[in-house]
Design an enzyme around this catalytic site. Sequence first.
Site, PDB file in Angstrom:
ATOM      1  N   SER A  51       0.770  -1.215   0.482  1.00 54.03           N
ATOM      2  CA  SER A  51      -0.090   0.031   0.096  1.00 54.03           C
ATOM      3  C   SER A  51       1.477   1.475  -0.311  1.00 54.03           C
ATOM      4  CB  SER A  51      -1.248  -0.033   1.556  1.00 54.03           C
ATOM      5  OG  SER A  51      -1.472  -1.801   1.262  1.00 54.03           O
TER       6      SER A  51
HETATM    7  N1  SAH Z   1      -0.471  -3.601   3.684  1.00 51.60           N
HETATM    8  C1  SAH Z   1      -0.289  -4.609   2.481  1.00 51.60           C
HETATM    9  C2  SAH Z   1      -0.988  -4.372   1.654  1.00 51.60           C
HETATM   10  C3  SAH Z   1      -1.824  -6.077   0.657  1.00 51.60           C
HETATM   11  S1  SAH Z   1      -2.608  -5.730  -0.645  1.00 51.60           S
HETATM   12  C4  SAH Z   1       0.757  -4.151   2.244  1.00 51.60           C
HETATM   13  O1  SAH Z   1       1.494  -3.186   2.295  1.00 51.60           O
HETATM   14  O2  SAH Z   1       1.441  -4.983   1.558  1.00 51.60           O
HETATM   15  C5  SAH Z   1      -3.579  -6.449   0.608  1.00 51.60           C
HETATM   16  C6  SAH Z   1      -3.885  -7.979   0.342  1.00 51.60           C
HETATM   17  O3  SAH Z   1      -4.907  -8.728   0.576  1.00 51.60           O
HETATM   18  C7  SAH Z   1      -3.387  -8.570  -0.672  1.00 51.60           C
HETATM   19  O4  SAH Z   1      -1.887  -9.079  -0.153  1.00 51.60           O
HETATM   20  C8  SAH Z   1      -4.078  -9.625  -0.709  1.00 51.60           C
HETATM   21  O5  SAH Z   1      -3.922 -10.948  -1.406  1.00 51.60           O
HETATM   22  C9  SAH Z   1      -5.170  -9.696   0.886  1.00 51.60           C
HETATM   23  N2  SAH Z   1      -5.995 -10.496   0.976  1.00 51.60           N
HETATM   24  C10 SAH Z   1      -7.552  -9.715  -0.455  1.00 51.60           C
HETATM   25  N3  SAH Z   1      -8.585 -10.983   0.277  1.00 51.60           N
HETATM   26  C11 SAH Z   1      -7.944 -11.536   1.109  1.00 51.60           C
HETATM   27  C12 SAH Z   1      -8.836 -12.505   2.574  1.00 51.60           C
HETATM   28  N4  SAH Z   1     -10.239 -12.211   1.654  1.00 51.60           N
HETATM   29  N5  SAH Z   1      -7.516 -12.687   3.824  1.00 51.60           N
HETATM   30  C13 SAH Z   1      -6.446 -12.520   3.997  1.00 51.60           C
HETATM   31  N6  SAH Z   1      -6.073 -11.897   2.801  1.00 51.60           N
HETATM   32  C14 SAH Z   1      -6.794 -11.319   2.126  1.00 51.60           C
END
Ligand code: SAH
Length: 213
Positions: free
Chosen positions: A60
């Site tokens: 993010s």
């Molecule tokens: N805060 C993280 C954001 C990653 S993007 C960072 O800065 O790296 C959001 C993440 O949510 C992705 O890795 C995606 O795989 C995950 N995601 C999406 N749906 C999900 C779910 N139902 N349960 C767990 N993770 C999920």
Amino acid sequence: MTSKRTRDRLVSRLSENGVSDEAVLDVVANTPRHLFVDEALAHRAYEDTALPIGHGQTISQPYIVARMTELLLAAAGELDEVLEIGTGCGYQTAVLSQLVPHVKSVERIKPLQDKAKERLRKLGVKNVEFRHADGGLGWPEEGHKFSGILSAAAPRSLPKSLCDQLAPNGVLVIPIGGETQTLTVVIREGDSENFKKLTYDTVKFVPLLSGLS
Ligand code: SAH
């Protein structure tokens, strides 16, 4: 490229854009974001932008991480334990781990979470428990409630499962919507079944998908 000066520039930018919680700004200044992306992208780690982390996901944007964290801290009273949905590369996890006593983090893509776990271990972070699970269900354990929940993935509408897992006066920070979403803060009113909803920035997160990968 990863110098103190570069990081301070990022912090000034976040502050200019309205992030005002000093504790959050300090943590951003002290968290090595370049260690959370591929080496080839490390030179861009202190730009205020989302970057690819593989598996079609992104780390993010720092502004969003800081903003969501400060909204959570401002709306919550004492935060003893926070549930993070969407570990991704673990950057938001690392930020939270420095501001609250305990973090639980769920991610549906196992290789992403394995890498994040390893990064945080190397950084000496010890107050995070990881689970490879569908975060749409929260952390479903009999009676387990959180004073804070933060989701980095966007459902189309507010999941009841997450509201149910809020402790009295607990706070959920979550983007809600389709192509673009509204950053929303949901607060359980006392120990009631009533939830107050406040809306903030328009944001663009990856969707909250169900099932594991
Ligand atoms: N805060 C993280 C954001 C990653 S993007 C960072 O800065 O790296 C959001 C993440 O949510 C992705 O890795 C995606 O795989 C995950 N995601 C999406 N749906 C999900 C779910 N139902 N349960 C767990 N993770 C999920």
